[in-house]
Write a protein that holds these residues in place. Sequence first.
Motif, PDB file in Angstrom:
ATOM      1  N   SER A  79      21.441 -18.918 -13.484  1.00 20.37           N
ATOM      2  CA  SER A  79      22.424 -19.754 -13.555  1.00 20.37           C
ATOM      3  C   SER A  79      21.644 -21.175 -14.556  1.00 20.37           C
ATOM      4  O   SER A  79      20.209 -21.376 -14.246  1.00 20.37           O
ATOM      5  N   VAL A  80      22.216 -21.879 -15.487  1.00 18.84           N
ATOM      6  CA  VAL A  80      21.424 -22.712 -16.594  1.00 18.84           C
ATOM      7  C   VAL A  80      21.605 -24.048 -15.487  1.00 18.84           C
ATOM      8  O   VAL A  80      20.313 -24.419 -15.498  1.00 18.84           O
ATOM      9  N   ASP A  81      21.867 -24.291 -14.953  1.00 22.12           N
ATOM     10  CA  ASP A  81      22.145 -25.199 -13.413  1.00 22.12           C
ATOM     11  C   ASP A  81      20.870 -25.852 -12.278  1.00 22.12           C
ATOM     12  O   ASP A  81      19.555 -26.075 -12.267  1.00 22.12           O
ATOM     13  N   SER A  88      13.267 -31.635 -30.873  1.00 18.55           N
ATOM     14  CA  SER A  88      13.882 -31.361 -31.709  1.00 18.55           C
ATOM     15  C   SER A  88      14.989 -32.142 -31.015  1.00 18.55           C
ATOM     16  O   SER A  88      15.084 -32.476 -29.625  1.00 18.55           O
ATOM     17  N   PRO A  89      16.028 -31.462 -31.303  1.00 24.15           N
ATOM     18  CA  PRO A  89      17.958 -31.622 -31.139  1.00 24.15           C
ATOM     19  C   PRO A  89      17.856 -31.115 -29.841  1.00 24.15           C
ATOM     20  O   PRO A  89      18.647 -31.590 -28.481  1.00 24.15           O
ATOM     21  N   ALA A  90      17.526 -30.033 -29.657  1.00 25.45           N
ATOM     22  CA  ALA A  90      17.290 -29.292 -28.056  1.00 25.45           C
ATOM     23  C   ALA A  90      16.698 -30.089 -26.910  1.00 25.45           C
ATOM     24  O   ALA A  90      16.662 -29.713 -25.610  1.00 25.45           O
ATOM     25  N   ASP A  97      20.388 -19.459 -22.922  1.00 23.86           N
ATOM     26  CA  ASP A  97      21.353 -20.505 -23.351  1.00 23.86           C
ATOM     27  C   ASP A  97      20.879 -21.904 -22.472  1.00 23.86           C
ATOM     28  O   ASP A  97      20.992 -22.559 -23.083  1.00 23.86           O
ATOM     29  N   TYR A  98      20.201 -22.118 -21.755  1.00 23.79           N
ATOM     30  CA  TYR A  98      19.356 -23.633 -21.118  1.00 23.79           C
ATOM     31  C   TYR A  98      18.973 -23.586 -22.575  1.00 23.79           C
ATOM     32  O   TYR A  98      18.702 -25.157 -22.138  1.00 23.79           O
ATOM     33  N   SER A  99      17.712 -22.630 -23.320  1.00 20.61           N
ATOM     34  CA  SER A  99      16.971 -23.494 -24.008  1.00 20.61           C
ATOM     35  C   SER A  99      18.067 -23.795 -25.294  1.00 20.61           C
ATOM     36  O   SER A  99      17.233 -25.125 -26.248  1.00 20.61           O
ATOM     37  N   GLN A 100      19.421 -23.851 -25.515  1.00 13.63           N
ATOM     38  CA  GLN A 100      20.031 -24.661 -26.481  1.00 13.63           C
ATOM     39  C   GLN A 100      21.138 -26.026 -26.251  1.00 13.63           C
ATOM     40  O   GLN A 100      21.878 -25.803 -26.629  1.00 13.63           O
ATOM     41  N   ARG A 101      20.803 -26.258 -24.797  1.00 14.06           N
ATOM     42  CA  ARG A 101      21.113 -27.096 -24.232  1.00 14.06           C
ATOM     43  C   ARG A 101      20.844 -28.314 -24.812  1.00 14.06           C
ATOM     44  O   ARG A 101      19.703 -28.970 -24.689  1.00 14.06           O
ATOM     45  N   PRO A 102      21.513 -29.175 -25.093  1.00  8.83           N
ATOM     46  CA  PRO A 102      21.071 -31.246 -25.034  1.00  8.83           C
ATOM     47  C   PRO A 102      19.669 -31.036 -23.910  1.00  8.83           C
ATOM     48  O   PRO A 102      20.478 -31.058 -22.682  1.00  8.83           O
TER      49      PRO A 102
END
Length: 218
Positions: free
Chosen positions: A209-211, A68-70, A133-138
């Motif tokens: 955090s996403v990091d 997927s794009p993500a 949030d993370y799941s929608q990041r590239p």
Amino acid sequence: MSGAARWSVVVLVLAVAGVVALWPRGGDPANPVIPQPQRDTSQRADLGVARNKAALRPCDQFSGNPASPASPSTSPGPAGTSAGPEALRGVTAVCLGDGERVDAATALSGRVLVNFWASWCAPCREELRVLDDYSQRPGAIPVLGVQVKSGEADGLDLLSRIGVHLPSLVDDSEALLKTFKVPPALPASFLVGADGSITPVTDPLVFTSVDQVREVVG
């Protein structure tokens, strides 16, 4: 009253008594009438409204872990990708977003970050926001929530209030809880490998955090 009149009254009384005696009764102890349970559709209707409001992403996006794009680096196929954890083969769970049952092993095929949460779990709320949030990041790998020890309505209400649209399964049979050996304290996250292996995430115990998520999944 004449004798003929008296006999007329007696005959009338006896006739009425006979009709009453022969009239069918629903309360006969020898043959009780058992009320049939009526299917209550109100709860299903209420859940439908709650699902529309929550607008969760579909669980079927995990079937085969398609690209997927993500998550462009993730692809299905025989090259090192299993059909999910072997212990979950044949186990089904409810997709919180649409109420349909899905195959748990298929949903967890390939690399997936699995997060166990409950509607009453306070630390789960912020972590769910981070994971969404993370799941929608590239470059993100798929993230699948698993709601445990709480009802669907409460789970949908929570996700609606915190604005999280993360796909989630409802572990109504607790088969996933047992397979993953989830500790009593929630939340709890696990990384499912492409070979079906399950690795608990212990550092950190709660993503803030996403990091942190990126560091764990690599």
